[in-house]
Design an enzyme around this catalytic site. Structure first.
Site, PDB file in Angstrom:
ATOM      1  CG  HIS A  18      16.936 -30.373  18.847  1.00 31.17           C
ATOM      2  ND1 HIS A  18      17.553 -31.501  19.298  1.00 31.17           N
ATOM      3  CD2 HIS A  18      16.769 -30.552  17.511  1.00 31.17           C
ATOM      4  CE1 HIS A  18      17.748 -32.341  18.301  1.00 31.17           C
ATOM      5  NE2 HIS A  18      17.296 -31.770  17.190  1.00 31.17           N
ATOM      6  CG  HIS A  21      21.634 -30.175  18.140  1.00 36.12           C
ATOM      7  ND1 HIS A  21      20.484 -29.486  17.894  1.00 36.12           N
ATOM      8  CD2 HIS A  21      21.891 -30.910  17.032  1.00 36.12           C
ATOM      9  CE1 HIS A  21      20.049 -29.780  16.681  1.00 36.12           C
ATOM     10  NE2 HIS A  21      20.878 -30.635  16.138  1.00 36.12           N
ATOM     11  CB  CYS A 126      17.924 -37.999  -0.294  1.00 32.10           C
ATOM     12  SG  CYS A 126      17.013 -37.223   1.068  1.00 32.10           S
ATOM     13  CB  CYS A 129      20.518 -37.874   3.172  1.00 31.33           C
ATOM     14  SG  CYS A 129      19.124 -38.714   3.869  1.00 31.33           S
ATOM     15  CB  CYS A 143      15.137 -40.736   1.158  1.00 30.59           C
ATOM     16  SG  CYS A 143      16.058 -40.434   2.666  1.00 30.59           S
ATOM     17  CG  HIS A 146      14.851 -36.962   4.822  1.00 25.86           C
ATOM     18  ND1 HIS A 146      16.140 -37.410   4.690  1.00 25.86           N
ATOM     19  CD2 HIS A 146      14.892 -35.898   5.662  1.00 25.86           C
ATOM     20  CE1 HIS A 146      16.944 -36.641   5.400  1.00 25.86           C
ATOM     21  NE2 HIS A 146      16.217 -35.725   6.003  1.00 25.86           N
ATOM     22  CE  LYS A 300      14.568 -38.736  13.641  1.00 22.15           C
ATOM     23  NZ  LYS A 300      15.031 -39.189  12.383  1.00 22.15           N
ATOM     24  CE  LYS A 303      11.549 -25.966  11.353  1.00 22.25           C
ATOM     25  NZ  LYS A 303      12.605 -25.266  10.666  1.00 22.25           N
TER      26      LYS A 303
END
Ligand code: MSP
Length: 655
Positions: A18, A21, A126, A129, A143, A146, A300, A303
């Protein structure tokens, strides 16, 4: 010859590429091109990170074996980069046999030194991670990344004696102020090193729990922790350890290199990696360059929120070079930046269509009109010409210096000073009046001064906008030859004010960056006759009709993320009569647990399989001891209540 080796993170293959990246990879490509333009031997590495729990889960979800799955997504990355004009020199996959051998050699070396030991460990793991958290690191038992509850795992594992290198690393960072840059990230790493004792790093996973990884060379019952495996890519891609002492090999030629990462992976790069290198007696990297996050409308990208920007679509819609320019200019390296259609169109129209494109278009068409498209001779320069030249000299020098410090946005800003100044210079010198007066020599000097400064700017833009820069240089009659890049050529671009040849033919016109239309703004709903009239309050603002809540702004409404969820399981809340507890499939990796106060209206079993509407972006909160990760919407009337529903698949968005 100076060498420059730039790396991107190797991307996990559990997600499709995306904007985020693409940004890091564009920056790496731009920097590589910049250093090539400076006459250096520049090399760029990117790749894919293919081991670990996450990948196994994603493969299972896709109904594939891990190997089939990673082959597919890695191929997508490999196919995407050339389409985005990225010219990496190597692409590493952590499933490559040579990489595996390199990781094993690194492990063995550190083990032989006594810095890897076997021990018992219990921690909060987690899976998102792929790491253990200490009690202290968790936030409300969750976590911090997440917001999910980690699993407590206790097992025997291998540990890297990272704590031994805490003092050394701290001193190294203090002695090398730009080792981690920008400064705020250096300070973050220093804070991590100062807040208590650095713990040793658990670097293995028993095969009984995870098989998809690189075997430890000294214990075949274990595989290597993904981060230890992944970080080694930066040297395994250079052929380490085979060529460790071979001066003509890639490792000796290019290591130590420059790393480029976003802030999410600061700790593994700022702490794990330099200590691993130190333990193996290898030189540490030159700089860790850390950038911020691209947000979409200040949120942020994810998806589940459905706001992921596909870089290929953006490049197709806005033009590849314009997209690259926007990304490099808009993000102040180190800080977060916001991506939106409005922001990119505004930037492209202002900087590329109005400033740069317009400059090329008007100067080339005037040169066609007054000199039949031939480069005019320079006459005597006046103060205005000298001012423009001085400004261009300074801007070009600043551009190069800022680029070397990874301050790409400021570098571009600096180059836009002469571009804007040239447009003003055209307005003030008014070539059309000079033509009317018959001042041909002065007219020639004005146009030549412009063409020369345009050439220097266009050539320097090559790393950021390779095709447009080449097109502009070509229009000015001096095509860009990559083979001619050298320190001397760069020096000439910075200092020499005459590059073009008098009398040479140049383009008669230029249309580089078309203006883009701003999409129509979503109009606020118009008050129509049937709707109750709105009242104005004392301050003149509209007031909501009596009986409804006060008006909110449209952007506030837009913050709500409503999704369709399918109830998979339902039962009575163990500690509250009024609450039911549900597992709701929201189209995400795992179902969400949601508690809702509707026990008086429904029996749990009658709701299984029901489609409901969920507020998906409320922070998780505990309801009588159970975490609720969202809220189910209901419609209520005096004496009655029903659940809102939609006949759409789990995860569908409601607008
Ligand atoms: N596999 C690890 C990295 C191992 S490197 C030895 C990993 N992979 S990742 O796929 O999650 O990629 C993270 C990186 O992607 C970030 O550090 C950054 O380079 C890029 N980005 C992902 N999302 C981003 C944004 N929203 N904004 C900017 N860059 C981001 O972590």
């Amino acid at each position: 010859m100076q060498r420059f080796y730039i790396t991107t993170p190797i991307y996990y293959v559990n997600a499709r590429p995306h904007l985020g990246h693409a940004y890091t990879t564009f920056v790496a490509d731009t920097l590589k091109r910049f250093h090539r333009m400076c006459g250096e031997d520049a090399r760029m590495l990117t790749g894919t990170d293919e081991h670990g729990d996450k990948i196994v889960k994603a493969a299972a979800k896709a109904g594939k074996t891990p190997q089939e799955f990673v082959n597919g997504v890695s191929a997508e990355y490999q196919a995407l980069w050339p389409k985005l004009g990225i010219e990496h020199d190597s692409f590493i996959r952590t499933t490559d046999p040579a990489h595996k051998a390199s990781v094993q050699a690194l492990l063995q070396r550190i083990y032989d030194k006594g810095d890897i030991y076997f021990g018992e460990y219990g921690g909060h793991y987690c899976t998102g991670c792929e790491r253990f958290y200490t009690e202290k690191e968790l936030e409300n038992g969750l976590c911090p990344q997440h917001l999910t509850k980690p699993e407590y795992i206790s097992e025997k594992n291998y540990f890297f004696r990272m704590s031994k290198y805490q003092g050394w690393l701290k001193q190294y960072i203090l002695d090398n102020p730009d080792f981690i840059r920008p400064e705020r990230y250096r300070n973050e790493v220093l804070a991590m090193l100062e807040n208590g004792v650095l713990e040793d790093l658990c670097i293995s996973r028993p095969k009984s729990r995870l098989e998809w990884g690189i075997e430890l060379p000294f214990d075949r019952d274990y595989v290597c922790y993904v981060w230890f495996d992944a970080l080694a890519n930066y040297i395994s891609a250079l052929g380490w350890p085979e060529n460790e002492r071979d001066e003509s090999g890639d490792y000796c030629k290019y290591w130590p290199g420059e790393h480029l990462v976003a802030k999410d992976i600061l700790k593994p790069h700022g702490i794990f990696w330099p200590t691993m290198l130190k333990a193996a007696d290898l030189p540490v990297y030159r700089h860790l360059n850390v950038h911020g996050y691209w947000l979409v409308k200040d949120t942020k990208m994810s998806k589940s929120l459905g706001n992921v920007v596909d870089p290929q679509v953006a490049a197709d819609v806005f033009g590849l070079d314009a997209f690259r320019y926007f990304l490099m200019r808009e993000m102040n390296f180190g800080s977060d930046a916001s991506f939106s259609e409005e922001a990119i169109i505004t930037r492209i129209n202002a900087d590329l269509a109005n400033d740069l494109g317009n400059l090329f278009s008007r100067v080339l068409s005037m040169n066609a009109k007054y000199f039949a498209g031939k480069v005019p001779a320079l006459g005597v320069r006046n103060e205005a010409d000298e001012d423009l030249n001085r400004l261009t000299d300074d801007a070009c020098a600043n551009y190069v210096q800022l680029f070397r410090q990874m301050r790409c946005s400021q570098a571009l800003d600096s180059l836009w000073e002469p571009i804007r100044a040239m447009n003003k210079y055209v307005d003030i010198q008014a070539p059309w009046s000079l033509a009317k007066e018959g001042s041909t020599e002065r007219l020639g000097t004005v146009l030549r001064t412009l063409l020369e400064a345009m050439y220097r700017v266009a050539a320097l833009l090559w790393p950021v906008m390779p095709s447009s820069s080449s097109a502009m240089q070509e229009q000015l009659g001096l095509p860009c030859e990559e083979s001619s890049f050298s320190a001397t050529r760069l020096d000439e671009l910075l200092k020499k004010r005459e590059h073009l040849h008098s009398g040479a033919s140049i383009a008669l016109k230029s249309a580089l960056f078309p203006r883009l239309e701003m999409p129509a703004k979503e109009e606020a709903p118009k008050a129509d006759a049937k709707k109750p009239k709105t009242e104005k309050n004392a301050r003149g603002a509209a007031e909501a009709p009596a009986g409804t809540k006060p008006f909110i702004e449209f952007p506030d409404f837009e913050k709500l993320d409503l999704r369709v969820g399918v109830i998979l399981a339902a039962d009575q809340h163990p500690h509250a009569d009024k609450l039911l507890r549900f597992d709701v499939d929201m189209g995400e990796e795992k179902p969400r647990q949601i508690c809702s106060g509707i026990a008086a209206n429904f029996k749990p079993e009658e709701l299984i399989g029901k489609k409901v509407i969920v507020v998906a972006n409320l922070p998780p909160r505990k309801l009588r001891g159970l975490e609720s990760q969202g809220m189910i919407l209901t419609a209520e009337w005096p004496g009655g209540l029903t659940l809102l529903s939609a006949d759409a698949p789990a995860g569908s968005t409601i607008r």
